[in-house]
Design a protein around this motif. Structure first.
Motif, short mmCIF file in Angstrom:
data_model
loop_
_atom_site.label_atom_id
_atom_site.label_comp_id
_atom_site.label_asym_id
_atom_site.label_seq_id
_atom_site.Cartn_x
_atom_site.Cartn_y
_atom_site.Cartn_z
N GLU A 52 -3.81 4.20 -9.43
CA GLU A 52 -3.85 2.76 -9.70
C GLU A 52 -3.01 2.00 -8.68
OE1 GLU A 52 -2.62 2.15 -13.69
OE2 GLU A 52 -4.57 2.74 -14.56
N ASN A 55 -4.90 1.97 -5.38
CA ASN A 55 -6.00 1.02 -5.37
C ASN A 55 -5.49 -0.41 -5.25
OD1 ASN A 55 -7.94 3.04 -5.64
ND2 ASN A 55 -7.77 3.07 -7.89
N GLY A 56 -4.34 -0.68 -5.95
CA GLY A 56 -3.77 -2.03 -5.84
C GLY A 56 -3.33 -2.34 -4.42
N GLN A 57 -2.64 -1.37 -3.77
CA GLN A 57 -2.19 -1.59 -2.39
C GLN A 57 -3.38 -1.73 -1.44
OE1 GLN A 57 0.46 1.56 -1.38
NE2 GLN A 57 2.12 0.82 -2.73
N ILE A 58 -4.44 -0.94 -1.69
CA ILE A 58 -5.64 -1.06 -0.84
C ILE A 58 -6.23 -2.44 -0.96
CG2 ILE A 58 -8.01 -0.26 -0.57
CD1 ILE A 58 -6.96 2.57 -1.26
N ASN A 59 -6.31 -2.95 -2.21
CA ASN A 59 -6.87 -4.29 -2.39
C ASN A 59 -6.03 -5.35 -1.70
OD1 ASN A 59 -9.02 -3.33 -3.97
ND2 ASN A 59 -7.79 -3.37 -5.86
N VAL A 60 -4.65 -5.19 -1.81
CA VAL A 60 -3.77 -6.17 -1.16
C VAL A 60 -3.94 -6.12 0.35
CG1 VAL A 60 -1.37 -6.77 -0.73
CG2 VAL A 60 -2.10 -6.19 -3.04
N MET A 62 -6.55 -5.08 2.06
CA MET A 62 -7.85 -5.62 2.45
C MET A 62 -7.83 -7.13 2.43
SD MET A 62 -10.50 -3.00 0.52
CE MET A 62 -11.93 -3.92 1.08
N GLN A 63 -7.17 -7.70 1.41
CA GLN A 63 -7.07 -9.16 1.34
C GLN A 63 -6.29 -9.71 2.53
OE1 GLN A 63 -5.40 -10.54 -2.31
NE2 GLN A 63 -5.72 -12.73 -1.83
N GLU A 66 -8.36 -9.49 5.67
CA GLU A 66 -9.38 -10.54 5.74
C GLU A 66 -8.76 -11.87 6.14
OE1 GLU A 66 -11.26 -10.56 1.98
OE2 GLU A 66 -12.46 -8.74 2.31
#
Length: 317
Positions: A52, A55-60, A62-63, A66
């Motif tokens: 978890e 996944n949170g760090q990956i999402n951060v 990626m954001q 971008e």
């Protein structure tokens, strides 16, 4: 009987121990299974939490990537637009520069023509300027030499004044030293004459006393010899008279020796004073040719007196 009983007890004990071992193994197998299940559950829970967080760090990330990509895209778009505007302005500037270059080429041609016309006067002016620069350099060197000569002249004048003042001071000191030397020579001469007179008189008195004592002793000895020869004294009385005579002669001899010592001391004091006087004359640069004094040397009883150090004259023996 006892053996079988003992064997039976051992068999019971072995069975009990085996039973206890089986119970302990079953108990710890159960605990081990429970611990394994618990650790497996904890591992799965931790893995789930790690996934978890991942996944949170990956999402951060990626954001953020971008956002950064959007920023860099906007930045390069701005740069591209600016570069296009700059290219257009540079094109316009190049056109202006080309026009200026054409005008400058025309001006250069005109200036070249004028330069060719002015080359000869310019060369003459340059030659004259070089000549004047040479003369200016010579003039500056002459000014420097003149300034150095004036400075040396001032220093020389100061040294001359100092030497003149020093010469006057030395002349005054020389005159003063000459006066002091003459005064000292006069005082030493009068002192030497006075000491020589006193010493000569005292030496003459002492020599006469010594001669009188010697004559008196000789006369007394002759009289005593006549008396002894004329008198018929016994040997004891003669011995007593001889001893008294020897005592009297010994006292007279001591008096003679004392007088000889006093004479030697006086002569030596006179000689030492004369040597001191000569040393002072040499220190003041006065020659010793015209001193006119000699150390006193008096021979008394075949002994030369006045040759030891002053105050340390040995008593004649």
């Amino acid at each position: 009987m006892l053996f079988w009983k003992h064997t039976e007890d051992i068999t019971k004990m072995r069975n009990d121990f085996e039973r206890q071992v089986r119970e302990i193994e079953a108990k710890y197998d159960k605990k081990m299974k429970m611990l394994r299940d618990e650790l497996d559950l904890r591992r799965k829970t931790e893995i789930h939490e790690v996934e978890e967080r991942k996944n949170g760090q990956i999402n951060v990330l990626m954001q953020r990537h971008e956002e950064a990509f959007g920023d860099i895209k906007n930045y390069y778009n701005d740069i591209t637009l600016n570069n296009l505007a700059l290219i257009n302005s540079l094109k316009e500037q190049m056109e202006d520069m080309r026009k200026k270059e054409d005008r400058l080429e025309k001006d250069v041609m005109e200036l070249s023509t004028q330069n060719r016309r002015l080359a000869d006067p310019l060369q003459k002016a340059r030659d004259e300027m070089n000549e004047m620069q040479k003369q200016l350099g010579k003039h500056k060197r002459d000014k420097q030499i003149l300034a150095c000569t004036k400075a040396r002249l001032k220093v020389t004048e100061k040294e001359l004044k100092a030497l003149q003042w020093e010469h006057e001071v030395l002349e005054q000191r020389f005159t003063q030293v000459q006066q002091e030397r003459d005064e000292l020579y006069r005082k030493f001469s009068s002192a030497i004459l006075e000491v020589q007179q006193k010493a000569g008189f005292r030496s003459l008195v002492l020599e006469r006393k010594l001669q009188a004592l010697s004559a008196a002793v000789e006369k007394k000895e002759a009289q005593l010899s006549e008396v002894l020869a004329a008198s018929n004294l016994d040997p004891a009385a003669l011995t007593l008279v001889s001893r008294k005579l020897e005592d009297v002669l010994e006292s007279k001899n001591r008096a003679i020796r004392d007088l000889q010592y006093e004479l030697a001391r006086v002569c030596k004091a006179h000689s030492d004073l004369l040597r001191t006087y000569e040393a002072k004359l040499l220190a003041f640069g006065i020659p010793l040719d015209n001193v006119g004094f000699k150390p006193l040397e008096t021979a008394v009883m075949e002994q030369t007196l006045g040759q030891g150090p002053a105050g340390l004259v040995a008593t004649p023996t």
